[in-house]
Design a protein around this motif. Structure first.
Motif, PDB file in Angstrom:
ATOM      1  N   UNK A  78       0.804  -1.229   0.000  1.00 35.12           N
ATOM      2  CA  UNK A  78       0.000   0.000   0.000  1.00 35.12           C
ATOM      3  C   UNK A  78       0.832   1.271   0.000  1.00 35.12           C
ATOM      4  N   UNK A  79       1.977   1.239   0.667  1.00 34.89           N
ATOM      5  CA  UNK A  79       2.767   2.454   0.845  1.00 34.89           C
ATOM      6  C   UNK A  79       4.011   2.491  -0.049  1.00 34.89           C
ATOM      7  N   UNK A  80       4.776   1.412  -0.072  1.00 37.32           N
ATOM      8  CA  UNK A  80       6.013   1.433  -0.856  1.00 37.32           C
ATOM      9  C   UNK A  80       5.752   1.209  -2.335  1.00 37.32           C
ATOM     10  N   UNK A  81       4.916   0.241  -2.659  1.00 39.47           N
ATOM     11  CA  UNK A  81       4.572   0.010  -4.067  1.00 39.47           C
ATOM     12  C   UNK A  81       3.389   0.863  -4.514  1.00 39.47           C
ATOM     13  N   UNK A  82       2.683   1.454  -3.595  1.00 39.82           N
ATOM     14  CA  UNK A  82       1.525   2.312  -3.905  1.00 39.82           C
ATOM     15  C   UNK A  82       0.536   1.605  -4.825  1.00 39.82           C
ATOM     16  N   UNK A  83       0.336   0.302  -4.590  1.00 35.92           N
ATOM     17  CA  UNK A  83      -0.611  -0.554  -5.312  1.00 35.92           C
ATOM     18  C   UNK A  83      -0.186  -0.850  -6.744  1.00 35.92           C
ATOM     19  N   UNK A 107     -12.131  -9.815   7.622  1.00 34.80           N
ATOM     20  CA  UNK A 107     -11.758  -8.999   6.469  1.00 34.80           C
ATOM     21  C   UNK A 107     -10.264  -8.685   6.433  1.00 34.80           C
ATOM     22  N   UNK A 108      -9.779  -8.420   5.231  1.00 34.01           N
ATOM     23  CA  UNK A 108      -8.420  -7.918   5.047  1.00 34.01           C
ATOM     24  C   UNK A 108      -8.517  -6.409   4.859  1.00 34.01           C
ATOM     25  N   UNK A 109      -7.755  -5.688   5.655  1.00 30.70           N
ATOM     26  CA  UNK A 109      -7.787  -4.220   5.631  1.00 30.70           C
ATOM     27  C   UNK A 109      -6.608  -3.689   4.829  1.00 30.70           C
ATOM     28  N   UNK A 110      -6.916  -2.807   3.882  1.00 21.88           N
ATOM     29  CA  UNK A 110      -5.872  -2.143   3.093  1.00 21.88           C
ATOM     30  C   UNK A 110      -5.916  -0.658   3.420  1.00 21.88           C
ATOM     31  N   UNK A 111      -4.948  -0.214   4.199  1.00 21.98           N
ATOM     32  CA  UNK A 111      -4.893   1.191   4.624  1.00 21.98           C
ATOM     33  C   UNK A 111      -3.937   1.958   3.713  1.00 21.98           C
ATOM     34  N   UNK A 112      -4.436   3.007   3.100  1.00 21.33           N
ATOM     35  CA  UNK A 112      -3.614   3.813   2.210  1.00 21.33           C
ATOM     36  C   UNK A 112      -2.957   4.953   2.973  1.00 21.33           C
ATOM     37  N   UNK A 113      -1.797   5.412   2.512  1.00 22.68           N
ATOM     38  CA  UNK A 113      -1.164   6.563   3.167  1.00 22.68           C
ATOM     39  C   UNK A 113      -1.946   7.842   2.903  1.00 22.68           C
ATOM     40  N   UNK A 114      -1.746   8.812   3.752  1.00 18.36           N
ATOM     41  CA  UNK A 114      -2.498  10.060   3.652  1.00 18.36           C
ATOM     42  C   UNK A 114      -2.242  10.780   2.333  1.00 18.36           C
ATOM     43  N   UNK A 120      -8.572   5.997 -10.101  1.00 20.78           N
ATOM     44  CA  UNK A 120      -9.511   4.905 -10.402  1.00 20.78           C
ATOM     45  C   UNK A 120      -8.889   3.745 -11.154  1.00 20.78           C
ATOM     46  N   UNK A 121      -8.018   4.013 -12.096  1.00 20.04           N
ATOM     47  CA  UNK A 121      -7.424   2.929 -12.875  1.00 20.04           C
ATOM     48  C   UNK A 121      -6.529   2.056 -11.991  1.00 20.04           C
ATOM     49  N   UNK A 122      -5.724   2.696 -11.165  1.00 19.76           N
ATOM     50  CA  UNK A 122      -4.827   1.931 -10.300  1.00 19.76           C
ATOM     51  C   UNK A 122      -5.614   1.118  -9.272  1.00 19.76           C
TER      52      UNK A 122
END
Length: 276
Positions: A78-83, A107-114, A120-122
């Motif tokens: 989520x943070x280093x590869x940014x999805x 559930x699996x939680x995916x927390x994005x950086x601020x 949308x595409x990514x």
């Protein structure tokens, strides 16, 4: 039948010892003590590094069989590869032992950086990679690379059950109809994050379950929730359950030790059965 799963984000905090945890409680029993008083635990060590199947198996063995685990996805994704280009990192994540939780996998939680803005595409490409069952997760896990050694990889599942996913964005660009529609199209729950006004609060249903993270009512990570606030959250949870949505609520206001006490108080308001 829809129900609520209430607990804390992590459980190994020194400030809880001698407060929530009784004096003298061995550290190895802290997870058990918390889980006997709640109905779910959010695993956050998985966010910082790949864990091992033996760790997931030990965590599962330490809690009552009715307690579920939400699992926080790795920050490498989520943070280093940014999805971006994350199929192999996702395979490594699921091979690291997540499947050892069996039926107790929540559930699996995916927390994005601020800093992450709505792309949308990514996001759509990422959502399409996510496994929606433990059998699909096992197939994905089999494609892991050498970051997860073969003798430390778990690429099979004891039972085939659905895998749900939740997204916690922290940028205001996600508070849009387009973002909500994209999440809904892929069945991804948008996290309802209460963060003392720091991040946007998005309450729309975009999946068949709700995921709430309570980071602090008036001070991020630090302040507790008063009786009136917990009453409101209990009413909200009951309303969502009446709509047929499972509800997952995790208290992350751990800095001053409020999280476990607040979780127990919400569990009691909702009348959830515990092993205590």
């Amino acid at each position: 039948m829809a129900t609520a799963h209430v607990g804390v984000s992590g459980w190994r905090y020194p400030s809880w010892r001698g407060d929530f945890y009784p004096h003298g409680l061995p550290q190895r029993l802290e997870l058990t003590y918390a889980a006997e008083r709640m109905t779910s635990i959010e695993l956050n060590g998985s966010f910082y590094s790949l864990q091992r199947p033996s760790s997931y198996a030990a965590w599962r063995a330490a809690v009552p069989p009715g307690v579920t685990f939400a699992v926080k996805g790795g920050r490498f994704i989520t943070h280093l590869r940014a999805l971006r280009e994350v199929e192999t990192p996702l395979a490594n994540f699921f091979a690291s032992g997540v499947l050892a939780l069996g039926r107790q996998l929540g559930p699996v939680l995916w927390q994005l950086p601020e800093r992450a803005t709505f792309d949308p595409a990514r996001l759509a490409a990422f959502f399409e990679l996510l496994p929606r069952s433990t059998a699909a997760a096992a197939r994905l896990a089999a494609r892991h690379d050498d970051k997860v050694a073969d003798d430390r990889a778990l690429t099979s599942c004891e039972v085939d059950v659905p895998v749900r996913h939740a997204l916690e964005p922290r940028h205001e660009s996600f508070d849009s109809d387009e973002a909500r529609e994209l999440c809904a199209a892929h069945g991804i729950a948008l996290v309802v994050a209460d963060s003392a006004g720091r991040w946007p609060v998005m309450r729309d249903a975009t999946s068949d379950f709700r995921y709430v993270r309570l980071h602090g009512e008036t001070e991020l990570y630090a302040s507790g929730y008063g009786d009136a606030s917990l009453d409101r959250w209990a009413d909200t949870c009951r309303a969502w359950i009446a709509e047929g949505h499972d509800v997952h609520v995790y208290f992350d206001n751990d800095a001053r030790g409020h999280a476990p006490h607040d979780a127990v108080r919400l569990v009691r308001r909702l009348g959830l059965p515990t092993a205590e």
